[in-house]
Scaffold this motif. Structure first.
Motif, PDB file in Angstrom:
ATOM      1  N   CYS A  42      -4.714   5.736   8.796  1.00 59.63           N
ATOM      2  CA  CYS A  42      -6.164   5.617   8.966  1.00 59.63           C
ATOM      3  C   CYS A  42      -6.712   4.395   8.241  1.00 59.63           C
ATOM      4  CB  CYS A  42      -6.842   6.893   8.468  1.00 59.63           C
ATOM      5  SG  CYS A  42      -8.655   6.830   8.495  1.00 59.63           S
ATOM      6  N   ASP A  43      -6.385   4.272   6.936  1.00 56.54           N
ATOM      7  CA  ASP A  43      -7.002   3.238   6.111  1.00 56.54           C
ATOM      8  C   ASP A  43      -6.526   1.837   6.458  1.00 56.54           C
ATOM      9  OD1 ASP A  43      -8.277   5.293   4.824  1.00 56.54           O
ATOM     10  OD2 ASP A  43      -6.985   5.276   3.057  1.00 56.54           O
TER      11      ASP A  43
ATOM     12  N   ARG B 154       0.811  -1.215   0.000  1.00 57.60           N
ATOM     13  CA  ARG B 154       0.000   0.000   0.000  1.00 57.60           C
ATOM     14  C   ARG B 154       0.846   1.267   0.000  1.00 57.60           C
ATOM     15  NH1 ARG B 154      -5.164  -0.199   1.965  1.00 57.60           N
ATOM     16  NH2 ARG B 154      -5.104   2.014   1.435  1.00 57.60           N
TER      17      ARG B 154
ATOM     18  N   ALA C 115      -3.231   9.196   5.734  1.00 57.14           N
ATOM     19  CA  ALA C 115      -4.190   8.362   5.005  1.00 57.14           C
ATOM     20  C   ALA C 115      -3.909   6.879   5.215  1.00 57.14           C
ATOM     21  CB  ALA C 115      -4.150   8.705   3.519  1.00 57.14           C
TER      22      ALA C 115
END
Length: 259
Positions: A230-231, A215, A227
């Motif tokens: 969080c994700d 990722r 981001a």
């Protein structure tokens, strides 16, 4: 031209049973890097490391060690190219610690292997354990001698799967300091870590995996972006100025029942 990657992975896909655990992963790591491989449980970190070691056969893709295709290397050549520190810290026989560590220097003559083992034990501040049986050691002491065995190998690539799991804070710092020093001296280190703060502190690069895919891949502050935190992790984080560099502080966004 840049340095030849010590490890290069192209389009690697790997299954366990009917489940794909690594999907189309590509990355490269060069000499002098300490790379932290992070991600939630089940992200594919251990499977990826084991595939690089040749312990798991991928469904597709390629792994290269120093430019050579892993599939063309025999066990001896693989052992010269890389050293593997698995999560499982067990030792089958109650041998003296120095004999266990000397197994890492398998390509040296006995006297040379023993000298290399003693130097590695001293490097991890465990020289006093040399003549003690492994069964007599605490978990933290055993972790040090298994790290010493990897260091004694002299392999260009060190793969460490959760090397600080179960260690107290002093032990965690010692392990990562030694791995960082080896990378600074020109070896290549890839270590899977659950502690994002330690990854942020010690790694030159952080690779974030989730559900078998990469990722994020970059310097810690870039890879562990708001981001991604969080994700992938359900966290929020702040970067603070510390005595030894930037420090990442973390907080849960929500409780498990809210996810």
């Amino acid at each position: 031209m840049g340095a030849t990657p010590r490890l290069k992975i192209e389009g690697l896909t790997l299954s366990r049973g009917k489940r794909t655990v690594v999907h189309d992963v590509s990355l490269s790591v060069t000499p002098g890097e300490l790379v932290a491989l992070v991600g939630p449980n089940g992200a594919g970190k251990t499977s990826l490391i084991q595939a690089v070691c040749g312990l798991l056969k991928p469904d597709g893709g390629q792994v290269q060690l120093g430019g050579a295709d892993l599939s063309t290397l025999g066990p001896s050549d693989r052992a010269k190219a890389l050293a593997y520190l698995p999560q499982d810290g067990t030792v089958a026989w109650n041998l003296p610690a120095i004999e266990v560590v000397a197994l890492g220097a398998v390509f040296l003559e006995p006297d040379g292997a023993r000298a290399r083992a003693m130097a590695a034990l001293d490097e991890v501040e465990a020289g006093a354990l040399a003549d003690r049986g492994v069964a007599e050691l605490s978990g933290g002491e055993r972790a040090r001698l298994l790290l010493a065995r990897v260091l004694a190998s002299g392999a260009g690539l060190i793969l460490a799967d959760e090397p600080v799991a179960g260690l107290d804070p002093e032990g965690q710092l010692l392990v990562l300091e030694r791995l960082k020093a080896r990378a600074a001296a020109g070896q290549t280190v890839v270590a899977s870590l659950h502690d994002l703060s330690l990854a942020a502190r010690f790694a030159d690069r952080v690779i974030v995996m989730d559900q078998g895919e990469v990722r994020a891949d970059g310097p810690p502050a870039q890879a562990l972006s708001p981001a991604i935190l969080c994700d992938v992790f359900g966290l929020t984080g702040r970067w603070l100025d510390g005595e030894d560099g930037p420090v990442l502080t973390l907080k849960r966004l929500y409780s498990a029942s809210e996810r």
